[in-house]
Scaffold this active site. Structure first.
Site, PDB file in Angstrom:
ATOM      1  N   ASP A 198     -10.584 -24.370 -20.256  1.00  0.00           N
ATOM      2  CA  ASP A 198     -10.453 -22.870 -20.230  1.00  0.00           C
ATOM      3  C   ASP A 198      -8.836 -22.731 -20.962  1.00  0.00           C
ATOM      4  O   ASP A 198      -8.152 -22.770 -20.257  1.00  0.00           O
ATOM      5  CB  ASP A 198     -10.863 -21.950 -19.456  1.00  0.00           C
ATOM      6  CG  ASP A 198     -11.091 -20.687 -20.469  1.00  0.00           C
ATOM      7  OD1 ASP A 198     -12.179 -20.142 -21.185  1.00  0.00           O
ATOM      8  OD2 ASP A 198     -10.026 -19.702 -20.095  1.00  0.00           O
ATOM      9  N   GLU A 255     -11.027 -27.251 -24.335  1.00  0.00           N
ATOM     10  CA  GLU A 255     -11.572 -25.203 -25.216  1.00  0.00           C
ATOM     11  C   GLU A 255     -10.741 -25.433 -25.559  1.00  0.00           C
ATOM     12  O   GLU A 255      -9.777 -24.501 -25.906  1.00  0.00           O
ATOM     13  CB  GLU A 255     -12.555 -24.538 -24.212  1.00  0.00           C
ATOM     14  CG  GLU A 255     -12.862 -23.107 -25.007  1.00  0.00           C
ATOM     15  CD  GLU A 255     -11.967 -21.692 -25.105  1.00  0.00           C
ATOM     16  OE1 GLU A 255     -12.212 -21.606 -26.133  1.00  0.00           O
ATOM     17  OE2 GLU A 255     -11.887 -21.323 -23.765  1.00  0.00           O
TER      18      GLU A 255
END
Length: 553
Positions: A198, A255
């Site tokens: 992330d 991501e």
């Protein structure tokens, strides 16, 4: 090439919203285990879970206070191990969401860093000052300054790109990289097969002396100072190398929300340690037909544009060829559900099928957001006060100050806000849609589709998704080359080829009937069609929303 994940079909589960096994209103790990057969029967072979670590839940689990334990609201380590066992028993794989840019301010590293300025953990975070003031005017993605005063006093400030309770880690410190690698190795040893990293594109920042030259805002945002900087790649490689030295088969999905195809190629080069694939937020083929300059882009009404989608994937395919596989997805937990976001009518039963065909049979790895396969739509909140996420609150304040009617603001939020996409999975008809016997943690009006009714409908969307994913597993569509074909505006067509055998995918994304000539001289076999499409002498005629998949015999 030849890694296990190259034939992955990823199913993203938001754990709090999938299945509640203990009736407390929150989904959990035993609930996921209970429904693994459903995921497998869909055709997915890999599960990606949003964060499951201990967290104060300031940002729905992305603010981690203990990376080595399961958050009690989701279960415990025994529940996790049982889930892993059942996943692997089905020859499936597990990917965990790993927040690496920041931690919770409740994490022991940060707690020690604040209590003791001589702590080794002080340098795990980013500190700065400018003559006792904030180092610069950089704005946080969650509003306000990205600098917060040291909670223990003094003249220093800590950096937080997101919420002020989520201090950014200092990835220039090799001990941070080693500590994050230790966390990844810990979970791999417990059976995890990979990670979604992330916000990894933020793990390097520019010179803090540089202000953002924008006089219109007190704390402006400029990602060029803290996204996709060169040192992101260096820090990322050092971290992944530490993990892959011990676990070479581990899969890393980065991501990279704002990365373009060229940046994605650099992050995934096969000759260097890095991500195996990246996923971005800009590959949905969206346009903004009624753009209002006073509304932030995230909340602008959108619609699908076939030409935009073609332009996007022609570039990504050209750039990533022989490097990595594109991520094929229509959305995730950070954006509203695709059918509402693209303003597709509930009466249009063909377009959801067309979207599945056009996206998932391209070269790349499908990522399906839970509930998409049965046609789940956004939750529809009744009042502005029902929204609690920071982005929604900022929009409400902005537009109310500009005298927008509350009804118009509510409509925008219900169409575009990410919290509307995090509702309970709709398992069956009932008070709480078979998710729980208790009022769910995130609840509002919703559409009537359920998994139970979908399973019973052999002509419905779920059955069609199963057919698409079955085709995706054929070598022609999982390994074959990819060429986007030249077509009229609303027709999206591409060729897949392997060992001299060609496959063709043709989709009509427009609202009128079209014809298209398949460029082949061999006999064609139809293996999937979502409408009564006609095929005569290699010419296919399709109604609006029609799609067809053909192969040479």
């Amino acid at each position: 090439m030849g890694e296990w994940y190259e034939k992955a079909v990823i199913y993203q589960i938001y754990p709090k919203s999938f299945k509640d096994s203990n009736n407390d209103g929150v989904g959990d790990l035993p609930g996921i285990t209970e429904k693994l057969d459903y995921v497998q029967q869909l055709g997915a072979n890999t599960i990606w879970l949003n964060p499951i670590f201990v967290s104060p839940q300031i940002d729905n689990g992305y603010d981690v206070s203990n990376y080595f334990a399961i958050d009690p609201i989701l279960g415990n380590i025994d529940d996790f191990q049982q889930m892993v066992t059942e996943i692997h028993k089905r020859n499936m794989y597990l990917i965990l969401d790993l927040p690496i840019n920041d931690t919770s301010d409740q994490h022991p590293w940060f707690q020690d860093a604040v209590k003791n300025k001589e702590s080794i953990f002080r340098d795990y975070y980013i500190w700065g000052e400018n003559n006792g003031k904030r180092p610069n005017n950089w704005g946080s993605f969650f509003g306000g300054s990205m600098w917060e005063p040291d909670p223990n006093g003094g003249s220093q400030y800590y950096c937080h790109l997101f919420d002020k309770k989520m201090p950014d880690l200092n990835w220039e410190n090799p001990e941070v990289r080693k500590s994050m690698a230790d966390i990844a190795n810990f979970w791999i040893d417990k059976g995890v097969d990979g990670f979604r990293l992330d916000a990894f594109i933020h793990i390097a920042k520019a010179n803090f002396e540089q202000n953002i030259l924008n006089q219109d805002e007190k704390f402006p945002i400029d990602s060029s100072l803290y996204a996709n900087l060169p040192n992101v790649k260096t820090n990322l490689q050092n971290f992944i190398k530490l993990v892959k030295n011990d676990h070479p088969d581990a899969f890393f999905l980065g991501e990279a929300s704002s990365a373009d195809a060229y940046q994605a190629a650099e992050y995934t080069r096969p000759d260097q340690p890095g991500c195996d694939m990246v996923v971005t937020s800009d590959n949905y083929g969206e346009i903004y037909p009624t753009k209002d300059p006073q509304i932030p882009k995230f909340f602008q009404p959108r619609q699908l544009d076939a030409e935009k989608l073609k332009d996007t994937f022609s570039v990504w395919e050209a750039v990533l060829k022989n490097i990595s596989l594109p991520a094929l997805t229509w959305g995730n937990h950070d954006i509203s559900r695709v059918l509402d976001r693209l303003n597709i009518s509930e009466d249009n039963l063909d377009m959801p099928k067309a979207l599945a065909v056009v996206m998932y049979l391209q070269r790349g790895i499908p990522i399906i957001y839970y509930g998409e396969e049965i046609g789940m739509r956004n939750l529809k909140y009744k009042k502005l006060k029902d929204f609690h996420d920071q982005r929604a609150l900022d929009l409400i304040q902005l537009l109310q100050n500009l005298d927008y009617p509350d009804e118009e603001i509510l409509q925008l939020l219900n169409q575009q806000d990410e919290m509307t996409a995090r509702g309970p999975f709709q398992w069956q008809v009932g008070k709480y849609v078979g998710f729980s016997n208790h009022h769910p943690w995130n609840w509002a009006d919703h559409n009537a589709v359920t998994a139970e009714s979908s399973i019973a409908d052999s002509e419905g969307l779920l059955a069609f998704y199963q057919a698409v994913l079955k085709i995706k597993k054929l070598p022609l569509f999982s390994e074959g080359s990819y060429v986007l074909l030249d077509t009229e505006r609303d027709v999206y067509a591409y060729k897949r080829e392997l060992d001299g055998i060609k496959g063709f995918v043709v989709v009509n994304l427009g609202d009128k009937s079209v014809t298209y000539h398949i460029p082949t001289i061999k006999i064609i076999h139809t293996i999937l069609s979502n409408k009564a499409n006609s095929l005569v002498d290699n010419v296919v005629t399709m109604d609006a929303g029609g799609s067809i998949v053909l192969t040479e015999k």
